[in-house]
Design an enzyme around this catalytic site. Sequence first.
Site, short mmCIF file in Angstrom:
data_model
loop_
_atom_site.label_atom_id
_atom_site.label_comp_id
_atom_site.label_asym_id
_atom_site.label_seq_id
_atom_site.Cartn_x
_atom_site.Cartn_y
_atom_site.Cartn_z
N ARG A 184 0.84 -1.20 0.00
CA ARG A 184 0.00 0.00 0.00
C ARG A 184 0.87 1.24 0.00
O ARG A 184 1.85 1.32 0.72
CB ARG A 184 -0.92 0.01 1.24
CG ARG A 184 -1.83 -1.20 1.26
CD ARG A 184 -2.82 -1.17 2.40
NE ARG A 184 -3.62 -2.39 2.36
CZ ARG A 184 -4.57 -2.71 3.24
NH1 ARG A 184 -4.83 -1.86 4.24
NH2 ARG A 184 -5.23 -3.83 3.13
N ARG A 190 2.31 0.59 10.32
CA ARG A 190 1.88 1.07 9.00
C ARG A 190 3.05 1.03 8.03
O ARG A 190 3.88 1.93 8.01
CB ARG A 190 1.33 2.49 9.13
CG ARG A 190 0.61 3.02 7.90
CD ARG A 190 0.03 4.40 8.12
NE ARG A 190 -0.95 4.43 9.18
CZ ARG A 190 -2.24 4.13 9.03
NH1 ARG A 190 -2.69 3.79 7.85
NH2 ARG A 190 -3.07 4.17 10.05
N GLU A 224 -6.50 -1.65 15.20
CA GLU A 224 -7.09 -2.56 14.21
C GLU A 224 -6.09 -3.65 13.80
O GLU A 224 -4.95 -3.37 13.47
CB GLU A 224 -7.50 -1.75 12.98
CG GLU A 224 -8.04 -2.62 11.87
CD GLU A 224 -8.29 -1.82 10.59
OE1 GLU A 224 -8.36 -0.58 10.67
OE2 GLU A 224 -8.40 -2.47 9.53
N SER A 276 -10.20 -6.59 9.69
CA SER A 276 -11.39 -5.88 9.25
C SER A 276 -12.22 -6.88 8.47
O SER A 276 -11.75 -7.43 7.49
CB SER A 276 -10.98 -4.70 8.37
OG SER A 276 -12.06 -3.86 8.12
N ARG A 322 1.01 -6.92 12.49
CA ARG A 322 0.40 -6.34 13.68
C ARG A 322 0.21 -7.40 14.76
O ARG A 322 0.21 -7.08 15.95
CB ARG A 322 -0.93 -5.66 13.33
CG ARG A 322 -0.72 -4.39 12.52
CD ARG A 322 -1.99 -3.59 12.32
NE ARG A 322 -1.70 -2.37 11.54
CZ ARG A 322 -2.60 -1.42 11.26
NH1 ARG A 322 -3.85 -1.55 11.69
NH2 ARG A 322 -2.25 -0.36 10.57
#
Length: 488
Positions: free
Chosen positions: A320, A335, A407, A410, A452
């Site tokens: 990303r 991130r 998070e 999801s 994560r």
Amino acid sequence: MDSGDWRSVAPGYAARSNGQSQSASKSRAAAAVTHIEICASLTPHKADARFPQVPCESCMHDLRQLRDNLDGIRTQLGPRGRDVPWDDLRKLLDERRNLTTQVEQLRAQLKRGSDEIAQLKRAKQPADDAMTAMKAVGDRIRVMDEDLRGLEDRLTGLTLHIPNIPHPSVPKGQDSGDNVEVRRWGTYPTIGGTPRSHWDLGEALGILNFDRAAKMTGARFAVLTGAGARLERALINYMLDVHTGRHGYREVLPPFLVNRASMTGTGQLPKFEEDLFRLREEDYFLIPTAEVPVTNLHREEMLDEPSLPLRYTAYTPCFRREAGSYGKDTRGLIRLHQFNKVELVSFTTPSQSDEELERLTGHAEAILQGLGLPYRVVTLCSGDMGFSAAKTYDIEVWLPSQSVYREISSCSNFQAFQARRAGIRYRPAGGKKEAKPELVHTLNGSGLAVGRTLVAILENYQQSDGTVIIPEVLHAYMGGMTRIQKDN
RNA sequence: GGAGAGGUGGCCGAGUGGCCGAAGGCGACGGUUUGCUAAACCGUUGUAGGGGCUAAAACCUCUACCGAGGGUUCAAAUCCCUCCCUCUCCGCCA
């Protein structure tokens, strides 16, 4: 250990294989490939089948539904539809209908004329007059056709930018502040002293390095070494084993590059191209999530109802660009431009998708429970949901160093949104004569974001001496290692 | 990268300019027969868009669709061009 006894809440993981029953029906379904009409062009100057391939009549809602119920859809979208040029849309829909009718009438005329010419010729009669007349009709059609194509391209451009309609059970709201917590699981670990951040711990243990990653690539990349690399791999294997063995998913190892049509099918394109990495020489994109290739497994296919639900799990790296997130989570593994994820993807009938979302979310939670990591589940409000989702649960894991839930998964039900864009349908089984193909519902969720998860393990299982206890379910995957110490 | 062969409905497969939305077969669905199952026989069976009818369907009608895009023609599954994909051989490569 000094991190409390809450870990005993976690159920043990017992490997069982109950996933084979699906594979037979799956190959049947895979064979049932159908080719549906494709036309709309997003890159009109290139006639390359890799580029557009968007089912033109079925971009968002079917156009008829959109036309008949424009205001209703606008209301249901609420603030999500604020960028949609509703008036232009209405105008285009009307213009398209008018022009279509005219063109089709002319075409019918042309067809009749051509048949007459054929008959005349067979009867050895002169047909020059009819041929001249039909040539004129043909020329008119060509002109109008071009206009119509322009209209449809613009219409497709608009409808592809309309987000999905929220599920009725989704709380209305503007941003993450309006999300609703559903449940919590686990107990916070007791850590002697101030909890250290995962980057602090990881660098001290010699398993995590950001400077070297910046050297070889750039910002927002990381290198794992030694027990760190091993732990990442252990987590991937553990997750895949649970999902294939206990939860009945079929494992997929897809391409990590996909074409424009696939990205459009799942909704990343055309709106979010700036979030993606794209190759310079080919119109291929690095996948931002396994959702893209795995959902597109069945793009433009007709599935058999008995084969549903189809459940897949896939490990892939995810890429990303994180455009617009400058300054957020700049330190650590939270991130990155590249991270690993194990994904769950499900194709169901419309009547099963609500239940499937609960089930799938539970499958992701099972990983956290197996690892003994405290988490909570929140329902995203309408304003915080992604573009393609009708309903989303976020699973957030506890991070002691920041005293927040972050998070880690999801899980979304996309209902027919992706299926419509990607042309994924099924033929209802049995029943009476009614067997019209219907769009499937697609769902997916992280099961889990691996990086994560590694962060959560480092932080929740840290000891006062700087070592990190390895959760029991991973011991076998770690070659028997039970604790991470410096430089191992 | 070079040479060749292909891509047709849910599936297989015929079709080289009009009478082709497309033979035939398989599958599926409905029926006849049958103690049950099977077989046999008869029938039905693509998707999408526009219009009509409708509360909505069913239904009627028109149009499009034979890998994608463009062209030739009164008329294209069929002829021409470009691209994509699949297969075979050669080269290269893990």
